[in-house]
Write a protein that holds these residues in place. Structure first.
Motif, PDB file in Angstrom:
ATOM      1  N   GLU A  72      33.798  36.931  -1.791  1.00 24.03           N
ATOM      2  CA  GLU A  72      34.713  36.248  -2.702  1.00 24.03           C
ATOM      3  C   GLU A  72      36.086  36.039  -2.056  1.00 24.03           C
ATOM      4  O   GLU A  72      36.706  34.979  -2.221  1.00 24.03           O
ATOM      5  N   VAL A  73      36.548  37.033  -1.300  1.00 22.79           N
ATOM      6  CA  VAL A  73      37.832  36.888  -0.599  1.00 22.79           C
ATOM      7  C   VAL A  73      37.749  35.765   0.427  1.00 22.79           C
ATOM      8  O   VAL A  73      38.661  34.940   0.543  1.00 22.79           O
ATOM      9  N   VAL A  74      36.632  35.717   1.158  1.00 26.71           N
ATOM     10  CA  VAL A  74      36.461  34.647   2.147  1.00 26.71           C
ATOM     11  C   VAL A  74      36.407  33.288   1.459  1.00 26.71           C
ATOM     12  O   VAL A  74      37.024  32.316   1.929  1.00 26.71           O
ATOM     13  N   ASP A  75      35.693  33.201   0.361  1.00 28.51           N
ATOM     14  CA  ASP A  75      35.651  31.943  -0.405  1.00 28.51           C
ATOM     15  C   ASP A  75      37.057  31.456  -0.717  1.00 28.51           C
ATOM     16  O   ASP A  75      37.369  30.261  -0.579  1.00 28.51           O
ATOM     17  N   ASN A  76      37.909  32.365  -1.144  1.00 32.26           N
ATOM     18  CA  ASN A  76      39.236  32.005  -1.630  1.00 32.26           C
ATOM     19  C   ASN A  76      40.251  31.768  -0.509  1.00 32.26           C
ATOM     20  O   ASN A  76      41.170  30.965  -0.666  1.00 32.26           O
ATOM     21  N   GLN A  77      40.069  32.452   0.621  1.00 31.48           N
ATOM     22  CA  GLN A  77      41.100  32.404   1.662  1.00 31.48           C
ATOM     23  C   GLN A  77      40.714  31.590   2.897  1.00 31.48           C
ATOM     24  O   GLN A  77      41.585  31.046   3.576  1.00 31.48           O
TER      25      GLN A  77
END
Length: 248
Positions: A72-77
């Motif tokens: 999820e962090v990778v998706d967002n950043q």
């Protein structure tokens, strides 16, 4: 579309070498780590100095919840992941099988096997053309221990890497028509600090004269094999293993 790579266990050893080489080849990189934030941030700093985007994300891949958060962090950043290297893994003090207890086995298999399944699952959800993705590639970091067995040292680690070999074969066939390739590298006798975890920091030195090439390997040599398997140069390659072990 930007190439976005997640490297688990990316703060040191083969993972760090892979993250840096990927950045040289234009990938945006997520450097996953467990404890050593300073080492992970150092890799990110070196990548950004190349003009490439990178982030460091703490996550225990043995935890399903932590893996979900990682993606999820990778998706967002960084954006949607297009490539994954399942590199994170552990071994423990050298010992014979009759000395091993359930806690040790659970730790080994949770980190080395469950983690690769959790990360692959989340990557597939994002990459699969049947789920709206544009395809991608997964490389699992196995070990020549999977076929040598590591007797008297860590048969449990070898067995966990045998599971990764079977996973690589099965998963590659399961999602071959969804635009995702799955391959593995099997390093052996590489100069990394994982050997310290087994209680023998100089293990490569002990073995090197027994190897056909008479030397230990470097993490970057493994990284080159990984990056080839991730690349379009390997576009018709799936379910395949590259041994990087000096001929052993």
């Amino acid at each position: 579309m930007e190439k976005v790579l997640i490297v688990t266990g990316g703060s040191r050893g083969i993972g760090a070498a892979t993250a840096l080489l990927a950045a040289e080849q234009g990938y945006a990189v997520c450097v996953n780590y467990l404890h050593n934030q300073a080492a992970a941030e150092n890799i990110v700093h070196r990548i950004k100095a190349m003009g490439t985007d990178a982030i460091a994300v703490a996550a225990d891949v043995a935890s399903e919840t932590a893996v979900n958060h990682l993606f999820e962090v990778v998706d967002n950043q960084l954006g949607q992941v297009t490539t994954l290297v399942n590199n994170a893994g552990i071994l423990e003090q050298q010992m014979r099988v009759e000395q091993m207890d359930a806690d040790r086995l659970n730790r080994i298999f949770a980190a080395n096997v469950f983690g690769s399944f959790f990360c692959s699952r989340e990557a597939i959800k994002r990459m699969s053309t049947k789920q709206g993705g544009t395809g991608g590639a997964i490389v699992n970091v196995s070990s020549v221990a999977s076929r040598l067995g590591a007797p008297g040292e860590y048969v449990d680690y070898a067995a966990s890497k045998g599971a990764i070999d079977a996973m690589t074969i099965g998963l590659s066939k399961e999602i071959a028509d969804e635009g995702i390739r799955v391959n593995a590298v099997r390093p052996g006798f590489i100069y990394t600090d994982i050997h310290t975890s087994g209680g023998e920091p100089n293990r490569v030195e002990r073995f090197k004269d027994l190897l056909p090439m008479k030397r230990g390997g470097q993490a970057r040599e493994v990284a080159h094999a990984i990056l080839w398997l991730l690349s379009d140069q390997a576009s018709y390659t799936t379910g395949t293993f590259i041994d990087v072990a000096g001929g052993k």
